[in-house]
Design an enzyme around this catalytic site. Structure first.
Site, short mmCIF file in Angstrom:
data_model
loop_
_atom_site.label_atom_id
_atom_site.label_comp_id
_atom_site.label_asym_id
_atom_site.label_seq_id
_atom_site.Cartn_x
_atom_site.Cartn_y
_atom_site.Cartn_z
N ARG A 61 0.80 -1.22 0.00
CA ARG A 61 0.00 0.00 0.00
C ARG A 61 0.84 1.28 0.00
NH1 ARG A 61 -3.99 -0.85 4.80
NH2 ARG A 61 -2.63 -2.60 5.32
N THR A 104 3.60 -13.98 10.52
CA THR A 104 4.50 -13.50 11.56
C THR A 104 5.12 -14.66 12.36
OG1 THR A 104 2.53 -13.16 12.93
CG2 THR A 104 3.44 -11.22 11.85
N GLU A 108 -7.38 -12.72 15.19
CA GLU A 108 -7.20 -11.78 14.08
C GLU A 108 -8.55 -11.31 13.55
OE1 GLU A 108 -4.11 -10.54 13.15
OE2 GLU A 108 -3.66 -11.60 15.01
N ASN A 133 1.26 1.50 7.10
CA ASN A 133 0.94 0.66 5.95
C ASN A 133 0.84 1.48 4.66
OD1 ASN A 133 0.61 -1.91 7.35
ND2 ASN A 133 -1.14 -0.92 8.31
N ASN A 153 33.37 46.29 2.97
CA ASN A 153 32.01 46.43 2.50
C ASN A 153 31.94 46.04 1.01
OD1 ASN A 153 29.49 47.43 1.58
ND2 ASN A 153 29.44 48.85 3.31
N TYR A 207 35.31 30.66 -11.45
CA TYR A 207 35.28 29.41 -12.21
C TYR A 207 35.57 29.69 -13.67
CZ TYR A 207 33.27 24.85 -13.56
OH TYR A 207 33.07 23.57 -14.03
N ALA A 210 32.75 51.23 -8.87
CA ALA A 210 31.55 50.51 -9.31
C ALA A 210 31.71 50.06 -10.75
CB ALA A 210 30.33 51.41 -9.18
C1 UD1 Z 1 -0.25 -8.30 12.97
C2 UD1 Z 1 -0.79 -9.15 14.12
C3 UD1 Z 1 -2.02 -8.48 14.71
C4 UD1 Z 1 -1.67 -7.07 15.15
C5 UD1 Z 1 -1.08 -6.29 13.99
C6 UD1 Z 1 -0.60 -4.95 14.45
C7 UD1 Z 1 -0.33 -11.48 13.57
C8 UD1 Z 1 -0.85 -12.74 13.02
N1 UD1 Z 1 -1.15 -10.45 13.61
O1 UD1 Z 1 -1.24 -8.31 11.97
O2 UD1 Z 1 -2.50 -9.22 15.82
O3 UD1 Z 1 -2.83 -6.42 15.64
O4 UD1 Z 1 0.04 -6.99 13.43
O5 UD1 Z 1 -0.18 -4.23 13.32
O6 UD1 Z 1 0.84 -11.44 13.99
N2 UD1 Z 1 5.97 -9.81 8.54
C9 UD1 Z 1 7.08 -10.56 8.20
N3 UD1 Z 1 6.91 -11.78 7.62
C10 UD1 Z 1 5.68 -12.29 7.37
C11 UD1 Z 1 4.54 -11.53 7.72
C12 UD1 Z 1 4.72 -10.31 8.31
O7 UD1 Z 1 8.22 -10.13 8.39
O8 UD1 Z 1 5.61 -13.41 6.86
C13 UD1 Z 1 6.16 -8.51 9.17
C14 UD1 Z 1 5.62 -7.35 8.32
O9 UD1 Z 1 6.64 -6.82 7.50
C15 UD1 Z 1 5.16 -6.38 9.39
C16 UD1 Z 1 4.78 -7.23 10.57
O10 UD1 Z 1 5.41 -8.48 10.36
O11 UD1 Z 1 6.21 -5.52 9.80
C17 UD1 Z 1 3.28 -7.43 10.70
O12 UD1 Z 1 2.80 -8.00 9.53
P1 UD1 Z 1 1.37 -7.63 8.98
O13 UD1 Z 1 1.11 -8.46 7.80
O14 UD1 Z 1 1.24 -6.17 8.85
O15 UD1 Z 1 0.45 -8.17 10.18
P2 UD1 Z 1 -1.02 -7.75 10.46
O16 UD1 Z 1 -1.92 -8.54 9.60
O17 UD1 Z 1 -1.14 -6.29 10.47
CA CA Z 2 0.24 -4.27 9.77
#
Ligand code: UD1
Ligand code: CA
Length: 466
Positions: free
Chosen positions: A25, A89, A162, A235, A385, A395, A431
């Site tokens: 996004r 995550t 979630e 985001n 001055n 240059y 001048a």
């Molecule tokens: C996650 C949380 C949610 C929380 C929210 C807050 C989970 C399942 N959900 O959801 O409970 O309220 O964050 O913003 O954890 N990332 C990785 N690898 C991955 C997936 C994500 O590194 O495979 C990183 C992303 O770059 C980001 C962060 O983890 O920095 C969160 O990922 P995102 O997909 O934004 O999670 P949300 O769905 O927002």
């Molecule tokens: Ca997020």
């Protein structure tokens, strides 16, 4: 300013920063975590805050544009961990598991939650001391999109659900998971291995660990963050701008507490570090970048940009001036509409007026360059001055040459000083002169065509046109 804090107890601490996501996004060619808040990449801010906790190691999980992120932090003391496919995550933390010890705590941060502060994290780690699990929470009017904190009959945290998996009652919960967790390492391996993608998104949810902990009687300690912006994520560009404002508001409040007058804290931007003496006054729409030092009583007029400058006490910068990488003495007057470029060094009581550009030059005490002038690669002596419209011709298209002007000189308006050239102490330049040879001390130097006056000259008359 990030302060170093004592971590909770003596538990070894590892920090894991999740930063593998795509950031769709943002609609950007640049990885999301390299977008800036207060002039610094978001990930740099998170790394600084993490370092303040004195962890044993910082692991950063990267995936999309991993190479670009790594290169931006080539010298940072972090362990890079590649997550080739973003399967959630929980999957991200699985990538780091082999590098984590079996005791102590793992603190999970997000690379796109840039304003998290060391105080909040220290509070979370303190709450999660021992074998407990800590969850940094918030309570939002509009919790849409976030994981909800589900409490049991006794008010304890039972699970995180979630948005996409929540039922109607759960969706009405306003207490949310910020994503920042403190996890007991001793339990991590079995918990992470037990994760299954049996959910609406088909991902491995790190948040499933909360129900596992609760089920096994591991205490889950929620800690509510002190202010929304501290745990807010980015985001899209609107959220980036909102956090930029929150950050700038904090910087402005801090400066005012330190005794700086900001005519309007909502129209002030600091993208770097600013040190101020007493009674500094900054008017509206001023942008400060890099490292700047403003002495006692300095006044910066409206719409000025200052980058890496040092200004002595009592100096006044009039509106619409642009100063970069320069050093300015005390009681100097600059602007309005002045431009000081890198290497401009102004001694005390110098005056630089409107539409004057100064580059790589020194102006000694009391020198005045007040109107429409270019001073490049020059040294100007005390009390000299320089008249309106003077240009140092420094240059030749290939090489740069210096112009040396001594003390107590008077350079008439519209002079061209063709460098290398020297105007010695006390010399006067007429001048409109084009000066190509040195001017001896206390001499008058005139180098221009003699005036010719033709008597009774008839200008062409309109009737002659036809
Ligand atoms: C996650 C949380 C949610 C929380 C929210 C807050 C989970 C399942 N959900 O959801 O409970 O309220 O964050 O913003 O954890 N990332 C990785 N690898 C991955 C997936 C994500 O590194 O495979 C990183 C992303 O770059 C980001 C962060 O983890 O920095 C969160 O990922 P995102 O997909 O934004 O999670 P949300 O769905 O927002
Ligand atoms: Ca997020």
């Amino acid at each position: 300013m990030v302060h170093t804090l004592e971590t909770a107890g003596d538990e070894p601490l590892h920090v894991v920063i999740l930063a593998a996501g795509k950031g769709t996004r943002m609609r950007s060619a640049r990885p999301k975590v390299l977008h800036e808040i207060g002039g610094k990449p978001m990930l740099a801010r998170v790394l600084e805050t993490a370092a303040a906790l004195r962890p044993q190691a910082v692991h950063v999980v990267i995936g999309h544009e991993a190479q670009q992120v790594r290169e931006a932090f080539a010298d940072a003391p972090v362990q890079w961990v590649e997550q080739a496919e973003q399967r959630g995550t929980g999957h991200a933390l699985q990538m780091v598991l082999p590098d984590l010890p079996q005791t102590g705590k793992t603190l999970v941060l997000y690379g796109d939650v840039p304003l998290i502060d060391a105080e909040s994290l220290a509070a979370l780690l303190a709450a999660a001391r021992g074998e407990a699990l800590g969850v940094l929470t918030d309570v939002l009017d509009n919790p849409f999109g976030d994981g909800r904190i589900v409490r049991d009959a006794n008010g304890g945290v039972a699970a995180i659900v979630e948005e996409k998996d929540a039922d109607d009652a759960q969706r009405r919960l306003r207490e949310i998971n910020t994503g920042i967790l403190a996890l007991p390492n001793a339990r991590l391996a079995p918990w992470l291995q037990a994760l299954r993608p049996a959910n609406a998104q088909g991902e491995l949810y790190l948040t499933d660990l909360i129900a596992m902990a609760a089920g096994e009687g591991v205490p889950v300690r929620p800690v509510q963050v002190a202010a929304h912006h501290l745990a807010a994520g980015v985001n899209d560009r609107a959220q980036l701008a909102a956090l930029e404002r929150a950050f700038q508001h904090g910087e402005a409040q801090r400066l005012m507490r330190e005794g700086v007058t900001l005519r309007d804290p909502a129209r002030f931007d600091l993208r770097g570090a600013l040190r101020c003496g007493q009674d500094v006054v900054i008017d509206v729409n001023v942008l400060i970048e890099g490292e700047c030092v403003l002495g006692d009583g300095v006044r910066v007029g409206a719409n000025c940009v200052l980058k890496n400058v040092v200004l002595g006490a009592g100096t006044v910068i009039a509106p619409f001036s642009h100063l970069e990488a320069c050093t300015v003495g005390t009681n100097v007057r600059i602007g309005p509409y002045a431009r000081l470029r890198p290497g401009a060094t102004l001694a005390d009581e110098v005056h630089v007026g409107n539409f004057v550009e100064i580059k790589k030059s020194t102006l000694a005490r009391g020198a005045k360059v007040n109107h429409l002038t270019y001073v490049g690669d020059a040294d100007i002596g005390e009390k000299t001055n320089v008249g309106a419209g003077t240009v140092t011709c420094n240059y030749d298209g290939v090489n740069k040459f210096r112009t040396e002007i001594g003390a107590n000189c008077f350079i008439g308006s519209g002079a061209l000083l063709v460098a290398p050239v020297r105007v010695q102490d006390g010399a006067t330049v007429g001048a409109g002169s084009v000066i190509v040879r040195d001017c001896p001390p206390d001499s008058l130097n005139i180098a221009r065509g003699r005036q010719v006056s033709i008597a009774d000259w008839q200008r062409p008359h309109p009737k002659d046109k036809q």
